[in-house]
Design a protein around this motif. Structure first.
Motif, PDB file in Angstrom:
ATOM      1  N   TYR A  33      -6.577  11.829 -44.843  1.00 23.53           N
ATOM      2  CA  TYR A  33      -7.409  12.016 -44.022  1.00 23.53           C
ATOM      3  C   TYR A  33      -8.169  13.276 -44.391  1.00 23.53           C
ATOM      4  CZ  TYR A  33      -8.840  12.869 -39.300  1.00 23.53           C
ATOM      5  OH  TYR A  33      -9.613  13.133 -38.331  1.00 23.53           O
ATOM      6  N   LEU A  34      -9.350  13.346 -44.511  1.00 22.35           N
ATOM      7  CA  LEU A  34     -10.364  14.697 -44.185  1.00 22.35           C
ATOM      8  C   LEU A  34     -10.185  14.421 -42.647  1.00 22.35           C
ATOM      9  CD1 LEU A  34     -12.638  13.844 -47.240  1.00 22.35           C
ATOM     10  CD2 LEU A  34     -10.475  15.243 -47.063  1.00 22.35           C
ATOM     11  N   GLU A  35      -9.963  16.037 -42.216  1.00 24.05           N
ATOM     12  CA  GLU A  35     -10.342  16.921 -41.443  1.00 24.05           C
ATOM     13  C   GLU A  35     -11.872  16.303 -40.815  1.00 24.05           C
ATOM     14  OE1 GLU A  35     -10.062  21.179 -38.919  1.00 24.05           O
ATOM     15  OE2 GLU A  35      -9.191  20.556 -41.030  1.00 24.05           O
ATOM     16  N   LYS A  36     -12.900  16.257 -41.541  1.00 23.72           N
ATOM     17  CA  LYS A  36     -14.335  16.013 -41.159  1.00 23.72           C
ATOM     18  C   LYS A  36     -15.201  15.537 -42.214  1.00 23.72           C
ATOM     19  CE  LYS A  36     -16.480  16.925 -37.079  1.00 23.72           C
ATOM     20  NZ  LYS A  36     -16.136  15.924 -35.761  1.00 23.72           N
ATOM     21  N   VAL A  37     -16.002  15.317 -41.535  1.00 24.44           N
ATOM     22  CA  VAL A  37     -17.415  14.816 -42.566  1.00 24.44           C
ATOM     23  C   VAL A  37     -18.124  14.005 -41.941  1.00 24.44           C
ATOM     24  CG1 VAL A  37     -17.581  13.551 -44.905  1.00 24.44           C
ATOM     25  CG2 VAL A  37     -16.181  14.340 -44.717  1.00 24.44           C
ATOM     26  N   LEU A  53     -23.413  16.926 -46.897  1.00 27.40           N
ATOM     27  CA  LEU A  53     -22.910  16.293 -46.483  1.00 27.40           C
ATOM     28  C   LEU A  53     -21.462  17.695 -46.071  1.00 27.40           C
ATOM     29  CD1 LEU A  53     -21.205  13.288 -48.184  1.00 27.40           C
ATOM     30  CD2 LEU A  53     -22.576  13.609 -45.597  1.00 27.40           C
ATOM     31  N   LEU A  54     -21.296  18.008 -44.849  1.00 29.29           N
ATOM     32  CA  LEU A  54     -20.112  19.330 -44.897  1.00 29.29           C
ATOM     33  C   LEU A  54     -18.865  18.424 -44.198  1.00 29.29           C
ATOM     34  CD1 LEU A  54     -20.608  21.881 -41.677  1.00 29.29           C
ATOM     35  CD2 LEU A  54     -18.586  19.981 -41.793  1.00 29.29           C
ATOM     36  N   VAL A  55     -18.180  18.516 -45.230  1.00 34.75           N
ATOM     37  CA  VAL A  55     -16.804  18.587 -45.241  1.00 34.75           C
ATOM     38  C   VAL A  55     -16.171  19.496 -45.284  1.00 34.75           C
ATOM     39  CG1 VAL A  55     -15.056  17.331 -47.142  1.00 34.75           C
ATOM     40  CG2 VAL A  55     -17.612  16.947 -47.871  1.00 34.75           C
ATOM     41  N   LYS A  56     -14.751  19.346 -44.208  1.00 36.90           N
ATOM     42  CA  LYS A  56     -13.617  20.333 -44.042  1.00 36.90           C
ATOM     43  C   LYS A  56     -12.451  20.203 -43.912  1.00 36.90           C
ATOM     44  CE  LYS A  56     -12.405  23.292 -40.556  1.00 36.90           C
ATOM     45  NZ  LYS A  56     -10.963  24.030 -40.662  1.00 36.90           N
ATOM     46  N   GLU A  57     -12.041  20.542 -44.716  1.00 38.78           N
ATOM     47  CA  GLU A  57     -10.707  20.308 -45.342  1.00 38.78           C
ATOM     48  C   GLU A  57      -9.935  21.132 -45.965  1.00 38.78           C
ATOM     49  OE1 GLU A  57      -6.626  17.296 -46.163  1.00 38.78           O
ATOM     50  OE2 GLU A  57      -8.539  17.565 -44.067  1.00 38.78           O
ATOM     51  N   ASP A  58      -8.644  21.604 -45.517  1.00 34.45           N
ATOM     52  CA  ASP A  58      -7.918  22.820 -45.778  1.00 34.45           C
ATOM     53  C   ASP A  58      -7.631  23.379 -47.142  1.00 34.45           C
ATOM     54  OD1 ASP A  58      -5.474  24.952 -44.607  1.00 34.45           O
ATOM     55  OD2 ASP A  58      -4.472  23.423 -46.374  1.00 34.45           O
ATOM     56  N   ARG A  59      -7.786  24.081 -47.682  1.00 33.56           N
ATOM     57  CA  ARG A  59      -7.951  24.801 -49.016  1.00 33.56           C
ATOM     58  C   ARG A  59      -9.013  24.325 -49.496  1.00 33.56           C
ATOM     59  NH1 ARG A  59      -7.087  29.615 -48.355  1.00 33.56           N
ATOM     60  NH2 ARG A  59      -6.955  30.011 -50.814  1.00 33.56           N
ATOM     61  N   ILE A  60     -10.423  23.056 -49.062  1.00 26.15           N
ATOM     62  CA  ILE A  60     -11.030  22.250 -49.871  1.00 26.15           C
ATOM     63  C   ILE A  60     -11.735  22.592 -51.272  1.00 26.15           C
ATOM     64  CG2 ILE A  60     -13.143  22.258 -48.538  1.00 26.15           C
ATOM     65  CD1 ILE A  60     -11.255  19.049 -49.687  1.00 26.15           C
ATOM     66  N   ILE A 110      -3.477  16.873 -56.319  1.00 25.96           N
ATOM     67  CA  ILE A 110      -3.214  16.547 -55.420  1.00 25.96           C
ATOM     68  C   ILE A 110      -4.621  15.593 -55.899  1.00 25.96           C
ATOM     69  CG2 ILE A 110      -3.869  15.789 -52.551  1.00 25.96           C
ATOM     70  CD1 ILE A 110      -1.927  17.939 -53.003  1.00 25.96           C
ATOM     71  N   THR A 111      -5.071  13.970 -55.371  1.00 21.35           N
ATOM     72  CA  THR A 111      -5.988  13.352 -55.311  1.00 21.35           C
ATOM     73  C   THR A 111      -6.321  13.269 -54.121  1.00 21.35           C
ATOM     74  OG1 THR A 111      -6.131  12.890 -57.739  1.00 21.35           O
ATOM     75  CG2 THR A 111      -7.424  11.461 -56.332  1.00 21.35           C
ATOM     76  N   LYS A 112      -7.249  13.097 -53.650  1.00 21.58           N
ATOM     77  CA  LYS A 112      -8.157  12.975 -52.041  1.00 21.58           C
ATOM     78  C   LYS A 112      -9.479  12.051 -52.030  1.00 21.58           C
ATOM     79  CE  LYS A 112      -5.833  16.724 -49.210  1.00 21.58           C
ATOM     80  NZ  LYS A 112      -5.488  18.208 -48.560  1.00 21.58           N
ATOM     81  N   LYS A 113      -9.517  11.368 -51.015  1.00 18.64           N
ATOM     82  CA  LYS A 113      -9.966  10.308 -50.907  1.00 18.64           C
ATOM     83  C   LYS A 113     -10.871  10.618 -49.902  1.00 18.64           C
ATOM     84  CE  LYS A 113      -9.425   5.906 -50.936  1.00 18.64           C
ATOM     85  NZ  LYS A 113      -9.449   3.712 -51.439  1.00 18.64           N
TER      86      LYS A 113
END
Length: 640
Positions: A33-37, A53-60, A110-113
């Motif tokens: 789960y990404l905090e914000k897209v 796209l603005l992507v908000k996520e810890d240490r992204i 880690i891989t995030k989707k």
């Protein structure tokens, strides 16, 4: 075989461990789960094939990004000053098919989707028609109109947790459902469009019922309803061939906007360093507020200091001033406007505090929208009584500095003030009706007067009935005159029942009082005329007759305008289109007067039959006309 058995056991053990690790990774990817897209989705088939796209996520910023979807190309990944943001530049080819695709974020362990969707557009942008002079707009403060769903009055997760109808600055509970349930009323009055003040979330601790302190540009305030409710409102309006105008704010946001806890760049908002140094003591003493000198946008002698204070200063301490010169902020705001147009199939945008943001950005913003939607309409709020400033912001203006706004409509505060002054003053050579006449004569300055918005009042100024000192006849004269001008008229909810702010003129909370009948406990219900005074009912009928006539009058909507200078307290204006003639007469004399119609001989009306739009009475245009007393007269020619 016995010699191979230990090797086989070891191989199977490590194979199982590998499968187990792979399984855990797949599970992690599948449930990321990404905090914000933002934007939360997009569409294929735009003229501009670029999307950021603005992507908000810890240490992204520690992650590598990849996309594998036919027609979607990741052109560049931008880091921000904060390690918790990425900005992804995508190109979307013209032949890209709608569908969902995964954006993969990988670091060493880690891989995030994130699954993103490109939708198919549901309408032809060339056929999206904005509001124009054929429309009449009903302005609503949603919290104060109708409470259609009392289950959403208080949302425990939000900061303001109180409903108090006795307090002018607390929430009262009006919502989108309430508007939907009373569209029949609005339509029957004769309106063709509605403009609700902002419906996006304002998660502020107090006094945010008005909607102008947005804390997420992609979220509907749950106290007003859901995105589904907002879409339903738009659908129900389109079903009636009516239009929805969205009130947007690109100048500022609310202090509790989610990004204020972790600003992407050091220049995301104006005076950011001052804000970050004073977070614990943020008040009037620490904020750098706007000087509100909007003339610095045009003034050839303006100092850089004054220009900066207007553009960069905060509107109020609770509303951070957005820096549209940051290219990522600029793109974010432009895409947000387009997202809402596409999502709701809007009939227009009203842009708040138009002269306060960076004016080059505002030009680019408007151009980006009208490039995608060539028949769309945007109106900008320029609260000025100077026609030179009003005209400056309209597209096509011949400005000395060569500025092109790309803005179709602006708001006519100057003419509004002229009308009020004209009706309040005693007649003389330089006072009274002459101010209306000369105010309209200023139309020579405007690139297209017909596209300018006129109004008797709005959510920020005293009610017209208050401005006209409780004079019902003067109020009728003001409204009828505005509704026949070469303009786009906007009427504030409750004007039709003489709502006022006599108790404390100009008080915003009082101006935005509850519409009677919008709450279950109300003993007066203006929707069904229950408990209204005879004067209120008469005003409802008066306004409705003019509005419904205006709906089908080409002369009012797009006809030629001719007016004659006021004489002996009488002012006459004509609108003509082919064989249709509309005559508007204002008489400020308290007693009956007879006017000589030969003065208007150039209109070639002798022998023509006219009907009184309000009373239905017929009149033959000959030598003279008797005006029975103070008031307005609206006549329309009858086909012979």
């Amino acid at each position: 075989m016995k010699k191979l058995l230990p090797i086989i056991i070891v191989f199977l053990f490590f194979s199982c461990v590998k499968k187990s690790k792979n399984a855990s990774i797949e599970l992690e990817v599948a449930n990321t789960y990404l905090e914000k897209v933002d934007p939360p989705n997009w569409w294929v088939g735009f003229n501009n094939n670029r999307l950021q796209l603005l992507v908000k996520e810890d240490r992204i910023t520690n992650y590598k990004v990849s996309i594998d979807y036919p027609g979607v190309y990741l052109k560049q990944v931008h880091t921000a000053d904060s390690p918790n943001y990425l900005f992804l530049d995508l190109d979307i080819a013209k032949n890209t098919k709608p569908g969902k695709f995964d954006i993969i974020f990988k670091n060493d362990s880690i891989t995030k989707k994130h699954t993103y969707e490109l939708k198919r557009r549901s309408f032809d942008s060339n056929k999206l028609i904005g509001f124009d002079s054929s429309d009449a707009i009903y302005l609503i403060t949603p919290d104060r109109f109708v409470n259609g769903d009392d289950t959403n009055d208080i949302i425990k997760e939000l900061k303001e947790k109180q409903i108090d109808r006795s307090h002018n600055y607390k929430r009262h509970g009006g919502d989108i459902k309430g508007i939907i349930e009373h569209l029949d009323y609005i339509e029957k009055l004769g309106f063709t469009s509605i403009w609700p003040t902002p419906l996006l979330i304002n998660d502020m601790p107090e006094s945010s019922y008005h909607g102008y302190a947005i804390t997420d540009y992609y979220e509907v305030d749950p106290r007003f309803g859901s995105l589904i409710d907002y879409k339903k409102l738009s659908f129900e309006l389109r079903r009636r061939k009516m239009k929805l105008i969205m009130d947007q704010v690109v100048n500022h946001c609310g202090l509790n906007h989610w990004w204020m806890l972790d600003l992407p760049f050091k220049n995301w908002i104006n005076h950011q360093e001052n804000y970050e140094n004073n977070k614990s003591n943020w008040n009037w003493e620490t904020v750098i507020t706007s000087n509100h000198r909007r003339t610095t946008n045009q003034d050839p002698y303006a100092s850089e200091k004054d220009k900066s204070l207007n553009v960069d200063g905060w509107f109020v301490p609770q509303m951070p001033d957005l820096n549209q010169r940051n290219p990522y902020m600029a793109t974010y705001l432009i895409q947000n406007s387009i997202w809402w147009i596409e999502t709701l199939q809007l009939g227009g945008i009203r842009q708040d505090t138009y002269p306060y943001p960076d004016k080059e950005f505002m030009s680019n913003w408007a151009k980006a929208i009208t490039t995608e939607y060539p028949n769309f309409t945007i109106v900008g709020e320029e609260w000025s009584y100077n026609p030179l400033l009003i005209g400056y912001w309209q597209q096509g203006a011949k400005n000395k500095d060569q500025y092109e706004s790309n803005l179709k409509s602006t708001m006519d505060f100057a003419m509004q003030k002229n009308i009020v002054n004209a009706l309040n003053e005693e007649e003389s050579w330089d006072k009274g009706l002459i101010k209306m006449y000369e105010g309209l004569a200023n139309d020579f300055h405007y690139a297209e007067p017909r596209d300018i918005m006129i109004f008797p009042d709005n959510h920020d100024m005293s009610r017209i009935f208050t401005q006209l000192k409780g004079d019902v006849v003067n109020t009728k004269m003001a409204l009828s005159y505005m509704l026949v001008l070469p303009r786009i008229p906007q009427i504030y909810y409750g004007t039709e029942i003489l709502m006022n702010d006599f108790e404390k003129p100009g008080d915003h909370g009082l101006i935005r009082s509850d519409f009677p009948g919008g709450w279950k406990e109300d003993t007066i219900n203006a929707f069904i005329k229950k408990g209204l005074t005879p004067e209120q009912i008469d005003m409802q009928i008066f306004l409705s007759k003019i509005l419904n006539y205006r709906k089908q009058s080409k002369a009012i909507q797009e006809g030629k305008t001719i007016h004659f200078a006021p004489f002996d307290g009488v002012y006459v204006l004509f609108r003509t289109y082919n064989n249709e003639v509309v005559v508007h007469i204002i008489n400020k004399n308290k007693t009956a007067v007879t006017i000589d119609l030969n003065r208007f001989a150039e209109m070639n009306l002798k022998g023509r039959i006219f009907k009184n739009v309000i009373s239905g009475e017929r009149f033959i245009w000959n030598e003279t006309m008797e005006l029975k007393g103070k008031g307005s007269l609206l006549l329309t020619s009858i086909k012979e």
